[in-house]
Design a protein around this motif. Structure first.
Motif, PDB file in Angstrom:
ATOM      1  N   VAL A 173     -76.898 -78.457-152.426  1.00 23.93           N
ATOM      2  CA  VAL A 173     -78.314 -78.520-152.804  1.00 23.93           C
ATOM      3  C   VAL A 173     -78.970 -77.136-152.805  1.00 23.93           C
ATOM      4  O   VAL A 173     -79.955 -76.906-153.489  1.00 23.93           O
ATOM      5  N   GLN A 174     -78.377 -76.192-152.045  1.00 22.22           N
ATOM      6  CA  GLN A 174     -78.959 -74.845-152.015  1.00 22.22           C
ATOM      7  C   GLN A 174     -78.585 -74.039-153.257  1.00 22.22           C
ATOM      8  O   GLN A 174     -79.104 -72.957-153.484  1.00 22.22           O
ATOM      9  N   PRO A 182     -87.747 -69.439-146.075  1.00 25.47           N
ATOM     10  CA  PRO A 182     -86.699 -69.886-147.007  1.00 25.47           C
ATOM     11  C   PRO A 182     -85.337 -69.294-146.624  1.00 25.47           C
ATOM     12  O   PRO A 182     -85.243 -68.093-146.339  1.00 25.47           O
ATOM     13  N   GLY A 183     -84.338 -70.156-146.584  1.00 27.27           N
ATOM     14  CA  GLY A 183     -82.999 -69.736-146.170  1.00 27.27           C
ATOM     15  C   GLY A 183     -82.751 -69.971-144.685  1.00 27.27           C
ATOM     16  O   GLY A 183     -81.611 -69.912-144.229  1.00 27.27           O
TER      17      GLY A 183
END
Ligand SMILES: Cc1ncc(COP(=O)(O)O)c(C=O)c1O
Length: 456
Positions: free
Chosen positions: A89-90, A309-310
């Motif tokens: 999904v990433q 994010p991440g």
């Protein structure tokens, strides 16, 4: 005709041969409750490689509340295998992940805006709940409970209570974990009685902030609404509301670990609903995937958005096929009567177990919520000394007579029920008849031993 069919003594020859291969190939640290090897499973029944049929009261440790190979789940999985299995999904996201997040945001208690992250296992969900809570509050501390179980990774072992076999030998664990007593009324840490105790154990959190760890250093309190591995301990109805009041007063988040208590087990989609609470973060796994691995962390949007994010993720986390299986599970809970069935099963068990309790003092307590029911076994009702050896014998008797049960409890003296909720009345009664014979057999043996000692 009975559902149970034993063609061989158990384990049969094929299971025995597999057991030998396993002993040579697999570390002993991975224990097994029974030595039979499964060939197929359907509803509440398991068939082993020797053709023996068992009633399953363990349900993969609460992973198949909707039954083994639930038709809607199997159909969803088949359909997705024709499309794609995994993209990560990433890298290239897909709709099923988003749809499942939307559904859980809607279905979990609390009308506030929420967001959901998916991972693979219960332990991973708890790890991520801790990450999110720390990122949001900028505080390190986590308060967990005695008799809690949150998983087998290093952080979740720090949160878990039971020493053997889970924690011993695996230290050091991550720091900033503090432990307080749970509302285990049968073994109250303060020797009080509900309701005259006025929930002293919940209010005592205030004292913990004064004497153990300052509230400004605590990100969250994490609790199972009903203890799972800790023995299906079911706190009084107003316990969590009182505990959460104290948390809110000090801006400490409340995380509900619904990994074992979720998805219909307690007669509601989540046990939090039974307690009328709205956790800031909820972690789910087990029956969410209907038999496939997937876990979720749902929480207040502002809390879930704290990591940059991440900062969150994982290669397989929120795998597409697992997301579709979970969507099928949620459809079942929307259209099916599984919650009602959980309550019926629980009431039926309680009726029979209370009769047993009148006959056999080994049953110290009958307790549970919905179909999350258990017997706590003791050597004497007066001393409440735990009876772990007798518990093992009862589980062994059940297994040898075609019923799979598992034990629980910090003292290993609790028989817990995690049967698929689709079990039929006939299967349930057949299984309870065997459990009754097991109790009778163990109690009679104890009686004979006692008499022979007296007669000597
Ligand atoms: C309440 C609770 N939390 C966490 C876990 C860990 O889940 P998993 O085994 O999927 O890592 C379990 C597993 O039994 C559990 O019952």
């Amino acid at each position: 005709m009975t559902s149970i069919q034993l063609k061989t003594s158990v384990p049969g020859p094929k299971s025995k041969a597999l057991g030998q291969r396993r002993a040579a190939a697999v570390p002993r640290g991975l224990s097994h409750a029974t030595p039979i090897y499964v060939a197929r499973a359907e509803g509440a029944m398991l068939e082993d490689v020797d053709g023996n049929r068992f009633i399953d009261l363990a349900g993969g440790i609460g992973c198949v509340n909707m039954g083994h190979r639930s038709p809607g789940v199997v159909k969803a999985i088949h359909e997705q295998t024709e499309r794609f299995l995994h993209t990560c999904v990433q890298v290239t996201p897909y709709e099923s992940y988003v749809r499942l997040a939307e559904r859980l945001n809607e279905l979990t208690p609390g009308k506030f805006p929420k967001k959901t992250l998916f991972v693979n296992t219960g332990a991973e969900a708890v790890e991520n709940a801790v990450k999110v809570a720390r990122a949001y509050t900028k505080r390190p501390g986590i308060i967990a409970f005695e008799d809690a179980f949150h998983g087998r990774t290093m952080m979740t072992l720090a949160l878990t209570s039971k020493t053997h076999p889970y924690k011993a030998g695996f230290q050091p664990f991550p720091a900033e974990v503090y432990r307080i007593p749970y509302a285990y009324c049968y073994r109250c840490s303060y020797s009080l009685k509900y309701p005259s105790c006025e929930l002293y154990c919940a209010r005592h959190l205030e004292d913990t902030f004064k004497r153990v760890v300052a509230q400004e250093g605590v990100a969250a309190v994490i609790a199972e609404p009903v203890l799972g591995e800790g023995g299906f301990v079911t706190p009084p109805p107003d316990y969590f509301q009182t505990l959460i009041e104290v948390c809110r007063k000090h801006n400490v988040l409340f995380i509900a670990d619904e990994i074992q208590s979720g998805f219909g087990r307690t007669g509601a989609l989540f046990a939090s609903e039974r307690y009328g609470i709205e956790p800031d973060i909820m972690v789910m796994a087990k029956s969410l995937g209907g038999g496939l691995p997937i876990a979720a962390i749902t929480g207040r949007s502002e809390v879930m958005d704290a990591p940059i994010p991440g900062g969150l993720g994982g290669t397989f986390a929120g795998n597409h096929v697992s997301c579709e299986a979970a969507l099928a599970v949620l459809d079942l809970f929307a259209h099916d009567q599984l919650n009602r069935r959980a309550n019926e099963l629980g009431e039926h068990f309680q009726r029979r177990a209370r009769e047993w309790q009148k006959l056999w003092p080994i049953i110290g307590e009958v307790r549970g919520l919905g179909a999350m029911q258990a017997l706590e076994l003791v050597r004497s009702p007066e001393t409440r000394e735990p009876a772990p050896d007798e518990t093992k014998k009862i589980a062994q008797y059940c297994y040898e007579h075609g019923v799979i049960t598992i034990s629980a409890g910090s003292y290993g003296n609790v028989i817990r029920l995690l049967m698929p909720l689709v079990i039929t009345d006939q299967q349930m009664d057949e299984a309870l008849d065997i459990l009754q014979s097991a109790l009778q057999s163990v109690c009679e043996t104890r009686q004979q031993v006692a008499e022979s000692v007296v007669g000597r």
